[in-house]
Design a protein around this motif. Structure first.
Motif, short mmCIF file in Angstrom:
data_model
loop_
_atom_site.label_atom_id
_atom_site.label_comp_id
_atom_site.label_asym_id
_atom_site.label_seq_id
_atom_site.Cartn_x
_atom_site.Cartn_y
_atom_site.Cartn_z
N GLY A 1 0.79 -1.23 0.00
CA GLY A 1 0.00 0.00 0.00
C GLY A 1 0.81 1.27 0.00
O GLY A 1 0.25 2.37 -0.13
N ALA A 2 2.14 1.18 0.16
CA ALA A 2 2.97 2.38 0.23
C ALA A 2 3.41 2.74 -1.18
O ALA A 2 4.54 2.46 -1.59
CB ALA A 2 4.17 2.16 1.15
N THR A 3 2.45 3.36 -1.95
CA THR A 3 2.74 3.64 -3.36
C THR A 3 2.63 5.13 -3.67
O THR A 3 2.65 5.52 -4.85
CB THR A 3 1.75 2.87 -4.25
OG1 THR A 3 0.40 3.23 -3.87
CG2 THR A 3 1.95 1.37 -4.10
N GLY A 4 2.55 5.95 -2.67
CA GLY A 4 2.49 7.38 -2.92
C GLY A 4 3.86 8.02 -2.80
O GLY A 4 4.85 7.37 -2.45
N PRO A 5 3.96 9.34 -3.05
CA PRO A 5 5.25 10.03 -2.94
C PRO A 5 5.68 10.27 -1.50
O PRO A 5 6.79 10.73 -1.27
CB PRO A 5 5.00 11.35 -3.67
CG PRO A 5 3.53 11.57 -3.58
CD PRO A 5 2.88 10.21 -3.59
N ALA A 6 4.84 9.95 -0.50
CA ALA A 6 5.19 10.13 0.90
C ALA A 6 4.88 8.86 1.67
O ALA A 6 4.00 8.08 1.28
CB ALA A 6 4.45 11.33 1.51
N TYR A 7 5.63 8.66 2.83
CA TYR A 7 5.44 7.45 3.62
C TYR A 7 5.66 7.80 5.08
O TYR A 7 6.68 8.42 5.44
CB TYR A 7 6.41 6.34 3.18
CG TYR A 7 6.39 5.13 4.09
CD1 TYR A 7 5.24 4.35 4.20
CD2 TYR A 7 7.51 4.78 4.82
CE1 TYR A 7 5.21 3.24 5.03
CE2 TYR A 7 7.51 3.67 5.65
CZ TYR A 7 6.35 2.91 5.75
OH TYR A 7 6.33 1.82 6.59
N VAL A 8 4.70 7.38 5.95
CA VAL A 8 4.80 7.62 7.40
C VAL A 8 5.45 6.38 8.03
O VAL A 8 4.93 5.27 7.88
CB VAL A 8 3.42 7.90 8.01
CG1 VAL A 8 3.54 8.10 9.52
CG2 VAL A 8 2.78 9.12 7.37
N LEU A 9 6.59 6.61 8.76
CA LEU A 9 7.33 5.50 9.38
C LEU A 9 6.51 4.86 10.49
O LEU A 9 5.91 5.56 11.33
CB LEU A 9 8.66 6.00 9.93
CG LEU A 9 9.67 6.44 8.85
CD1 LEU A 9 10.82 7.22 9.48
CD2 LEU A 9 10.19 5.23 8.09
#
Length: 947
Positions: A228-236
């Motif tokens: 699901g992490a396919t956007g330009p941003a990612y929350v750790l």
């Protein structure tokens, strides 16, 4: 933007007619060509196959296939070459590519597919291009069917083997290509947001981009997609702790798709916590003036990374009232005079993004002055027996330095000669017990001195090699005694042999024994030798030898020597022995004993000796030890003497007779008598000194056996230039026996060396000639002060025939000197001639002889001169090869051999005179003080008036 790329693949197109019987006739041909796309991609290879089949219709058909390797095809053009006109045209269908040239038949040929194009009739040969873009999808094989509408149509197309093979021309676009990596920004802690910064790309627009975040291992490997992490941003998230993160960016356009992945981040951590001390820092090092303290970091909690900083503090003696030391912020601190009496501590500060915390160490000190370090003054020593099982003891060295000083020891085992030393484990006591490992090794001890200022070590010298366990001496054979037991003689002890551990020290005691064998020590006689005295007369003597080593001592005595007797007086010659008999080969000489003193009996022995012509240079004649001696051929022209040796108990002595006359071979007639009042043969020289120091000889050779000074001292004819002159007048006009020389003064004349005080004048006249090999007319080799030669000397070629009468051509001598003179301070030839000047046939080698540089009897020749000389041979120039100071004045030279030359000058320049040469002059570069004046070469043949 896409670029065109021509793909040319040759195919085989064949035309066949149906057979009369209606059976299938087929021609199958296959070819492969090369294709290329002019784009940023490298060239690709493509293949094609073509088949012609004729069916029962019979309709003509051809199949051609291309393997398209490039994606993103924008347009595709099929090109075929007609070799003939096409009155009916032809059609192009798409068809299945699943066939091979070798396997296609009438029955399995693929059916026609979509009609791609119909080519109108044409009236001449040439290329035909058909747009087939609609059926070329991309990087997949494509196949086309080329057919004609009727079975009667005729058309010839070039197959793949022809010069104009079928081609498929493609135009493609540029796919996406990444030029840089995407990057990640953001704090690497749980709950923080990471942002992807896109890479840069090339390729035909539009390009669509997508992202995929990846969780990787602690060092960036073993990555997997985060669902699901396919956007330009990612929350750790919490699952990312201790992992690293990457992002993959994918670019897509009509020409293709490509992906690129960022570098991995550092490890993800939990939420940050401020530093808290767990354990304080510490200090390492002594609190001594001039020494350095080091900070040992403490332990901390808190989110890393933690930055540590230090501040050294000076405190009172109890560790309180601390203040910062300005500038002391490093990990180490050098204690200085301001710190004496104070204690020192270090404060450590830890800092991270959440804040800071500090902790201080315990105080070190108070700081004291350690004083001077130990300095060795003398080395330690090692004492003890060097055998396995023995104990060695260390003797301390002496030291300087501030007290108190503590001392320890370390024993070391070294190589056989003292090098390569290693510590012996556990051997740190002042004593050391030698063990089996120490055998044949050396031992030393290292002393370590320690005070507040430091530690220093000093090593002893290495011992000798360690031996096996020591065994006491045990005699194997007794000592012996050498020497004669005579009063006044010395006896020597010869050591016995011993068993026992070496080294063995031997000592001696001489004993005096009576006839019954009772022995007593001789006081003070403890050396290896013993001189017999009056107290020993009539008694025997023995020696007692004592051997000592580390394990003990043992003694053993020799057998007795004696009884001791008085040998009397040794022999002493009173008169010399003499010789009787005739000095001629075949005759017997007899020794007449001399008289002797000494204690009788005295035994006598003889040894005959062969000597030089005047009695010197004597050597023993092998085997000639009887009282008589038979003269042999070897004794001719030599003298003989006999040595008598007397021997008794007291010793031996020898006495030697005078030498005999020269031993002759066969009887020879005596020479003609000398002129009255001039000379006689009444002494060994062959002539007598007459009229003072003038010696006159007629037809006689002149030799001597005593110093020239003996002659010159008899009523000298004049004072001379500081020396006694001796004038020797020789006239050998008719005397022919000149072998080896008319004048032969060699080293036998030297005598006691007083000839150095004599000036020798030789006045030579006559026409006597030498003969017999290499005889020189005049030969002088001695150390007279000044030598002057006047007159005439001829050295050949006229010799002596069988009847003894001079005769030209007989026994010619070709290699001898008219006068050969060596020695003397100065040598002068005044009005001297040599060779046969009138006939020009003389063969004298040296003008005035051969002059050897250096000295004779240690007396160097200083100067040479040739004044008003005449010589047949230019070799007379040897005068000038001698030294600086030579003089050749008003002299005349000639040669019968154009190759003859004068010798070298002192400075290396070549000759003065050559046949038909101009007048002799001094050449350039002559020795600085050589005089060459008024000389000339005489014309040839000889002009009698010139003499």
């Amino acid at each position: 933007m896409g670029k065109s790329a021509a793909l040319t693949i040759a195919v085989a197109l064949a035309v066949a007619l149906s057979a009369a019987s209606g059976s299938l006739a087929a021609v199958t041909m296959t070819a492969q060509g090369d294709a290329w796309v002019t784009s940023r991609f490298p060239a690709r290879n493509f293949g094609s196959e073509a088949v012609m089949r004729v069916n029962d219709t019979p309709q003509k058909r051809a199949f051609v296939r291309f393997d398209v390797m490039e994606p993103g095809v924008r347009s595709a053009t099929l090109r075929v070459f007609a070799q003939t006109a096409g009155p009916t045209g032809f059609q192009v269908h798409a068809t299945s590519p699943n066939w091979t040239e070798a396997g296609i038949t009438h029955g399995n040929a693929p059916a026609p597919g979509v009609l791609v194009a119909t080519v109108a009739p044409f009236s001449q040969a040439g290329w035909h291009e058909i747009d087939v873009t609609s059926v070329v999808a991309g990087a997949t094989p494509v196949s086309f069917l080329v057919s004609m509408p009727t079975s009667t149509a005729e058309l010839v197309l070039t197959s793949k083997e022809g010069g104009q093979a079928p081609q498929l021309v493609l135009e493609t676009g540029d796919p996406p290509v990444p030029q840089t990596l995407p990057t990640i920004s953001g704090a690497l802690r749980v709950g923080q947001t990471l942002t992807a910064s896109p890479a840069t790309w090339t390729g035909d627009p539009p390009i669509a981009f997508a992202f995929q975040w990846l969780q990787c291992g602690p060092v960036g490997g073993g990555c997997s997609d985060i669902p699901g992490a396919t956007g330009p941003a990612y929350v750790l998230a919490g699952g990312d702790v201790d992992h690293t993160i990457r992002v993959r960016e994918t670019g897509t356009n009509a020409a293709g798709t490509a992906s690129v992945t960022s570098d991995a981040t550092a490890q993800i951590t939990l939420a940050i916590e401020p530093p808290l001390p767990v354990a304080p820092p510490a200090t390492a090092g002594p609190a001594l003036l001039g020494r350095t303290l080091a900070a040992v970091p403490g332990a901390w909690t808190g989110t890393p990374p933690l930055a540590l900083a230090y501040q050294w503090e000076r405190c009172d003696a109890s560790g309180g009232s601390c203040t910062d030391v300005p500038g002391a912020i490093s990990l180490e601190y050098l204690l200085g005079p301001d710190d004496l009496g104070f204690t020192i501590r270090v404060r450590e500060t830890a800092t991270n993004e959440a804040g800071s915390g500090s902790a201080a160490s315990a105080a070190a000190g108070p700081v004291v002055d350690p004083g001077d370090p130990p300095v060795p003054l003398t080395l330690p020593t090692v004492a003890g027996a060097l055998h396995v099982g023995e104990t060695l003891t260390a003797g301390p060295g002496t030291w300087s330095g501030t007290e108190p000083i503590a001392f320890t020891f370390q024993w070391q085992r070294c190589g056989p000669v003292g090098g390569g030393c290693d510590d012996v484990a556990g051997a740190t006591a002042p004593t050391y017990l030698l063990g089996p490992d120490d055998f044949e090794r050396t031992i030393r001890v290292r002393e370590i001195a320690t005070n507040l200022a430091g530690s220093v070590s000093s090593s002893s010298d290495a011992t000798a090699q360690v031996g096996q366990a020591s065994e006491p001496p045990a005699p194997l054979t007794p000592p012996g005694i050498t020497g004669t037991p005579y009063l006044g003689r010395t006896l020597l002890a010869t050591p016995g042999t011993w068993a026992g551990t070496p080294p063995l020290v031997l000592a001696y005691q001489w004993e005096r024994c009576d006839a019954g064998g009772a022995c007593a020590d001789v006081d003070g006689a403890t050396g290896a030798g013993y001189t017999l005295g009056n107290d020993d007369l009539g008694l025997t003597v023995r020696v007692r030898e004592t051997a000592t080593n580390d394990a003990g001592s043992a003694s053993v005595s020799s057998g007795p020597a004696g009884p001791v007797i008085d040998p009397g007086d040794p022999p002493v010659p009173v008169t010399l022995p003499t010789i009787s008999g005739t000095a001629r080969i075949g005759e017997t000489l007899t020794a007449i004993p001399g008289t002797w003193s000494g204690t009788e009996p005295i035994a006598f022995a003889y040894q005959w000796q062969r000597c030089g012509i005047v009695g010197g240079g004597c050597v023993d004649v092998d085997g000639a030890t009887g009282a008589s001696y038979l003269l042999a051929d070897e004794d001719v022209d030599r003298t003989i003497r006999v040595r008598e040796t007397g021997t008794n108990l007291a010793g031996s002595a020898s006495a030697t007779s005078e030498a005999t006359e020269l031993v002759i071979g066969i009887p020879v007639p005596p020479p003609p008598p000398p002129p009255s009042g001039s000379c006689s043969r009444d002494d060994a020289t062959g002539c007598a000194a007459v009229a003072g120091s003038r010696i006159s000889l007629l037809n006689q050779k002149f030799t001597c056996n005593r110093p020239l000074a003996d002659y010159a001292a008899q009523n000298p004819i004049g004072p001379g230039p500081g020396h006694l002159p001796l004038l020797v007048e020789i006239d050998f006009t008719t005397y022919a026996d000149l072998n080896p020389a008319a004048v032969d003064l060699r080293q036998d004349c030297v005598g006691d060396g007083e000839d150095e005080t004599v000036d020798l004048i030789l006045a030579v006249e006559g026409d006597g000639r030498t003969y017999g090999g290499t005889a020189d007319a005049i030969k002088v080799r001695l150390t007279a002060s000044d030598i002057q030669l006047t007159g005439y000397a001829n050295c050949g070629p006229r010799g002596v025939g069988e009847n003894g009468i001079p005769e030209d051509g007989a026994n010619d001598d070709a290699h001898q000197d008219g006068a050969q003179i060596q020695g003397g301070n100065t040598i002068e030839f005044i009005d001297f001639e040599w060779g046969d000047w009138e006939t020009g046939t003389a063969t004298c080698q040296g003008a005035a002889g051969t002059f050897v540089p250096g000295s004779v009897n240690g007396n160097p020749v200083q100067d040479m001169a040739c004044i008003r000389c005449k010589s047949v041979s230019c070799n007379g120039g040897y005068l000038l090869s001698f030294s600086d100071g030579s003089k050749v004045i008003d002299s005349k030279w000639r040669t019968g051999n154009p190759a003859d030359r004068v010798g070298l000058l002192a400075n290396g320049q070549t000759g003065l005179c050559r046949f038909d040469s101009p007048p002799c002059v001094a050449p350039p570069g002559e020795a600085t003080n050589t005089v060459v004046l008024g000389n000339y070469c005489d014309p040839w043949p000889y002009d009698p008036e010139s003499r």
